[in-house]
Design an enzyme around this catalytic site. Structure first.
Site, PDB file in Angstrom:
ATOM      1  N   ASP A 260     -36.634  28.146  10.497  1.00 53.42           N
ATOM      2  CA  ASP A 260     -36.101  27.904   9.154  1.00 53.42           C
ATOM      3  C   ASP A 260     -36.053  29.131   8.268  1.00 53.42           C
ATOM      4  OD1 ASP A 260     -35.071  26.222   7.138  1.00 53.42           O
ATOM      5  OD2 ASP A 260     -37.034  25.973   6.255  1.00 53.42           O
TER       6      ASP A 260
ATOM      7  N   HIS B  97     -41.617  31.578   4.275  1.00 46.46           N
ATOM      8  CA  HIS B  97     -40.174  31.668   4.025  1.00 46.46           C
ATOM      9  C   HIS B  97     -39.655  30.816   2.862  1.00 46.46           C
ATOM     10  CE1 HIS B  97     -40.244  28.319   7.095  1.00 46.46           C
ATOM     11  NE2 HIS B  97     -39.485  27.776   6.169  1.00 46.46           N
TER      12      HIS B  97
ATOM     13  N   HIS C  65     -42.027  20.417  11.156  1.00 46.01           N
ATOM     14  CA  HIS C  65     -41.863  21.615  10.332  1.00 46.01           C
ATOM     15  C   HIS C  65     -42.486  21.363   8.968  1.00 46.01           C
ATOM     16  CE1 HIS C  65     -40.055  25.236   8.724  1.00 46.01           C
ATOM     17  NE2 HIS C  65     -39.667  24.527   7.673  1.00 46.01           N
TER      18      HIS C  65
ATOM     19  N   ASP D 276     -43.431  23.220   5.555  1.00 46.65           N
ATOM     20  CA  ASP D 276     -43.386  24.417   4.724  1.00 46.65           C
ATOM     21  C   ASP D 276     -44.751  24.652   4.098  1.00 46.65           C
ATOM     22  OD1 ASP D 276     -40.651  25.262   4.988  1.00 46.65           O
ATOM     23  OD2 ASP D 276     -40.082  23.490   3.862  1.00 46.65           O
TER      24      ASP D 276
END
Length: 1013
Positions: free
Chosen positions: A374, A579, A262, A264
């Site tokens: 997420d 996000h 993951h 970001d």
């Protein structure tokens, strides 16, 4: 038998940590290291390779915040190491075990080929296996000295979140750069002991298997020669074989593991650093795929693939090869893992359109599922949007973070507002960064809520956010846990395979209806208001540019539809819906750049729209209406003169002064246009709003009451607003001036000015216009508060059992009472352009042009009436991770709409967000399309992405009921097809009398592809 559990457990832990683990590398020789500090921003490899390097010693501090240091490392594998497995081991001075927010590096060969990254939990780079002995090793290592923004665990602010304020003090101390022998037998022993010890500690005190493992470990440790760990490792491993080979129970839970990282797209680092994080992680992943044939890696976010393609072509080529081998699985089908609440409906559609097209174009793969582990909650339109984009499943993790209520399912059908269902899974391992520890495996089984109905769950494994993704140690754990008594079984497989098996096993899974509301991170609807405003305005400017570019392409000879520019601008907006950008939870650097990007996007889109309108001809003045509803309202000319005009939906009209139904009068602090009468009190609040059409007072108490609350959440400052914020507040009732600023037959306006707090000011202009019941409150705030939130309240005299808030392609109803803990937990919620409160026969809407967060509450008065209050969350002042969040100037408008139906709220929401455009234009083309039928609402008009010249129209039912109608075109219509979101045909549309017949279920989205005659 005496209980010796404690002795055994302590013995095993010490021998593992202090003797076995430390013997994994049998011998080391240091590299010769030189360093060069890149000035400013990162530089290409070629520039770094040509730089002048200086000698560098281990133990030397390096790396200013956000800096890049290149290290040249040279060495030679000793001749006597021939036949050994030799690696480079690099410790940049890693801090702790959180891999995502500190030093990272990408190792290159001398010719510029990226090899692999080094991260806190992944510090090796393979040199040779087996080594010949005598090989020269020459690396150039690009090391990033990213600061740890949350080093103080949210207890302190930091200037490190922006290179403009971070300073230049070195952050790290280089510990080691060695060529080393990996002792494979000891390395495997290390993993054997880890897996067994962790399993043992998770089993119950009375479970025979726990004691079997304990005594096996105890006996095995007797065989460990403390003076020769390497020489005795094989014997110890052989002694552990019996307990490692005991098969799992037939009924054991199955964990489907898939590699994951993951990353970001921006968060505690800027976008430019994410571009490097992806290259590092993807280098690691492709290297791991070469080591493990059974490895599969799932990776979302087309934007990140594009960054690697454009900046690291050799890594991109390795990704393409891994995809061909089936070891790399593109998933998610979105441009980025966007926020789940705030992007508009058309933007969510474009996330899928651009994301899925990227994967199809570059890999020949159509992704089947939505991968959003997420995001901070998920809107109830997602099931339909996802299905229309060709998706079959949905995955997330975040709802497990709920503050109050435990979500009741892990595998279920999620039903959206229109009735569409999609098969959904929450991994019970409760992380998207699994490593198959004993605790994680136990947690997955313990948490799993579908016991008795299903027996499998998913576990994304690997270190995220720059930690390098999956590691060989995690893969080895998976192999040992494939079939091990006492543990869930692990199988590494593609998420499509997991979802297919899970759906086959559990076809009658339970159904969850409506939004997936996260009972946490509620402040993400409000934090960093300028970022949110930039998104809202960009979405509407894109709609406007596409509509008028389509109009010009149909009616203006020689005009070329700007496909490439619109594509690029859409992707910029989609990126910033990530996000941790749009929710306002990133560092200052990220939001500073986001605001600049939104300003650039706005300039380009205004220019594109102006070019399209000019192409229709000049020599007159026309008013252009981008809204899908006819409008009769006041617009201002270039010199500011108000003019009342009537303009058709998605069309234009000459700028002619049409007489309004009734003029506006201003009497003291009272504004009256025959539809509403608004009284402004001396303190600047609305003391009365009377709906003259209905003959009733709208307000139960003072309206537009500004309330300043103390706002310090328990932990996540930018993310959270906790319920206790309501307990301490100040009402802003000391207006420094309340004056009439406009008194015209078409416009009446009163300005209210206030000062408060730490030097903050707020100026609000309350405006009533001829022909409209809408009361606009234009707001200009100079904000200098800290740890505060400002709300604007409208207490209305309506007994509303629920509120309705606009979401993507529709609206959602939420109870106004708090009968259950689920309802009480929704004390702050999100909505888009409007919130509606209604009782049978009457309703009121609160409209906004850039606000998302709000709350709705109700009380019963002494007279027996009910006051239902909607409060907009206007601006916050968190200090972590950005200590200057939201400081400075904010300009926005919200409005009260008395006597509003849902359809009125929809129409006025479009009107406020899509101002009429006055332009020099002589052409008067018919609207590209005109929709007829209550509830039939056009959301997008554009040319088809394949440049065929077909016109694509996306519309939806907006009231929540069934709708029938027609869609007429302003051009000769040769044919019409219903398509999916990617404009692929599904079926022929019915054409009657030259118009497309429309039949829609509640909130149904329909995409039509219209062929021109």
């Amino acid at each position: 038998m005496h209980d010796e559990s404690r002795r055994i457990e302590e013995r095993v832990q010490r021998l593992h940590d202090q003797r076995i683990k430390t013997a994994v590398y049998a011998a080391t020789v240091p590299f010769e290291v030189e360093a060069w500090q890149a000035p400013g921003e990162p530089v290409p490899f070629e520039e770094a390779a040509a730089a002048s390097y200086e000698p560098f010693s281990m133990g030397t501090p390096w790396g200013p915040p956000w800096g890049t240091t290149w290290f040249r490392m040279r060495g030679q594998v000793p001749a006597e190491w021939a036949g050994k497995r030799v690696e480079a081991v690099i410790d940049l001075g890693f801090v702790g075990d959180w891999p995502g927010n500190q030093a990272e590096a990408l190792v290159h060969l001398a010719d510029g080929t990226p090899l692999k990254a080094v991260n806190p939990l992944n510090q090796y780079v393979a040199i040779a296996n087996p080594a010949r002995g005598g090989e020269s090793v020459d690396y150039l290592v690009e090391a990033a000295s990213n600061p740890d923004i949350l080093a103080d665990n949210f207890s302190k602010t930091t200037p490190l979140g922006d290179k403009l304020t971070a300073g230049d003090k070195p952050l790290y101390t280089f510990r080691a750069a060695d060529i080393a022998i990996l002792d494979e037998e000891v390395w495997h022993l290390d993993l054997d002991v880890q897996v067994l010890r962790e399993l043992m500690l998770e089993l119950g005190e009375h479970d025979p298997r726990r004691h079997e493992i304990a005594h096996a470990l105890d006996r095995a440790m007797d065989l460990l020669d403390l003076d020769d760990v390497s020489g005795s490792a094989a014997a110890v491993r052989k002694a552990l074989e019996p307990v490692l080979s005991r098969p799992a129970h037939a009924s054991a839970h199955t964990v489907s593991g898939v590699g994951h990282a993951h990353i970001d797209s921006a968060w505690l680092w800027p976008i430019r650093e994410t571009k490097r994080k992806t290259s590092r992680t993807f280098s690691n992943v492709t290297s791991l795929a070469d080591e493990y044939d059974d490895f599969i890696f799932a990776c979302s976010q087309a934007q990140q693939y594009e960054w690697v393609r454009d900046n690291y072509p050799k890594v991109w080529a390795r990704i393409q090869e891994s995809v061909k081998k089936g070891q790399w699985a593109p998933v998610g089908g979105m441009w980025v893992e966007s926020d789940g609440n705030l992007p508009g409906g058309e933007a969510v559609a474009r996330q899928f359109i651009h994301g899925k097209r990227f994967f199809m174009d570059h890999f020949g793969i159509e992704t089947k599922g939505v991968w959003l582990p997420d995001s901070f909650g998920y809107n109830a339109a997602y099931p339909q949007i996802a299905k229309l984009a060709g998706n079959e499943w949905f995955l997330t993790q975040k709802i497990s973070w709920n503050q109050t209520n435990r979500f009741p399912h892990h595998t279920f059908w999620w039903e959206g507002i229109d009735g569409t269902r999609i098969f959904t899974h929450f991994p019970p391992v409760d992380t998207y960064n699994a490593r198959f520890s004993g605790e994680e495996m136990s947690r997955a089984v313990r948490n799993y809520q579908e016991k008795g109905g299903a027996s499998r769950s998913l576990a994304p494994f690997g270190w995220g956010d720059g930690g390098g993704g999956p590691t060989r140690e995690i893969m080895e754990r998976a192999r040992r846990l494939a079939d091990l008594e006492g543990s869930a079984k692990v199988v590494v497989e593609h998420p499509d395979e997991f979802f297919a098996k899970a759906r086959e096993e559990y076809p009658d899974a339970p159904v969850w209806v409506g939004e997936l509301y996260l009972e946490l991170h509620r402040a993400t609807y409000t934090s960093q208001a300028r970022t949110k405003q930039g998104n809202r305005r960009s979405e509407h400017l894109l709609r406007e540019a596409e509509l008028w570019a389509t109009t010009a392409a149909l009616h203006a000879p020689g005009y070329g539809y700007p496909y490439e520019k619109l594509d690029r601008l859409w992707k910029t907006v989609l990126l910033h819906q990530f996000h941790d950008i749009l929710p306002g939870s990133s560092i200052a650097w990220v939001h500073r750049e986001a605001e600049a990007e939104y300003a650039r996007v706005a300039r380009e889109l205004h220019a594109l729209t102006a070019e399209a309108v000019a192409a229709l001809g000049t020599g007159g003045t026309r008013v252009f209406n981008t809204s899908p509803y006819d409008r009769a309202e006041v617009v201002r000319t270039a010199d500011g003169t108000p003019v009342y005009v009537e303009v058709p939906a998605s069309g234009s009209a000459p700028l002619t002064d049409t007489p309004p139904p009734q003029p506006v009068t201003v009497d003291g602090l009272v504004l009256d246009n025959g539809l509403v009468r608004v009284e402004v009190a001396e303190d600047g609040t609305l003391s009365s709003v009377r709906d003259l059409r209905a003959g009733r007072e709208v307000l139960a108490e003072s309206g537009n009451l500004l309330r300043l609350h103390t706002d310090l959440p328990n932990y996540w400052d930018a993310w959270d607003i906790d319920k206790h914020y309501k307990n301490r507040y100040t009402d802003l009732l000391d207006a420094s001036s309340v004056t009439v600023v406009e008194q015209d037959p078409l416009v009446g306006a009163i300005r209210v000015e206030r000062s408060f707090g730490k030097g903050s000011t707020i100026t609000q202009t309350i405006t009533v216009r001829a022909g409209s019941p809408r009361i606009d409150i234009e707001t200009d705030i100079d904000w200098h508060e800290t740890e505060k939130i400002l709300k604007a309240a409208f207490p209305v005299d309506i007994r509303a059992p629920h509120s309705s808030a606009e979401i993507q392609f529709g609206h959602i109803q939420r109870p106004t009472h708090t009968n259950t803990s689920w309802e009480a937990a929704r004390f702050e919620v999100s909505g888009h352009r409007w919130v509606h409160l209604g009782e049978p026969g009457y309703g009121v809407a609160v409209i906004n042009d850039s606000t998302y967060g709000h709350d709705v509450s109700r009380t019963v008065r002494e007279d027996g009436g009910t006051t239902t209050t909607v409060r907009l969350s206007l601006v916050r002042a968190p200090r972590i991770p950005d200590p200057e969040a939201d400081q400075g100037r904010h300009r926005f408008t919200y409005a009260l709409l008395p006597g509003a139906t849902i359809e009125d709220a929809v129409a006025e929401g479009y009107s406020l967000n899509l101002p009429l455009r006055v332009a020099d234009a002589a052409g008067a083309p018919e609207p590209v399309v005109s929709a007829e039928g209550e509830g039939v609402t056009v959301e997008a008009v554009k040319l088809a992405d394949d440049a065929s010249g077909d016109v694509v129209v996306r519309l939806y039912e907006s009231r929540g009921g069934r709708a029938t109608g027609t869609l007429r075109t302003g051009f000769p219509l040769a044919g019409a097809r219903i398509t999916d979101l990617l404009e692929r045909p599904l079926e022929e549309a019915e054409i009657t009398d030259g118009a497309v017949a429309i039949t829609l279920r509640p909130f149904q989205i329909l995409t039509l592809r219209l062929r021109r005659g």
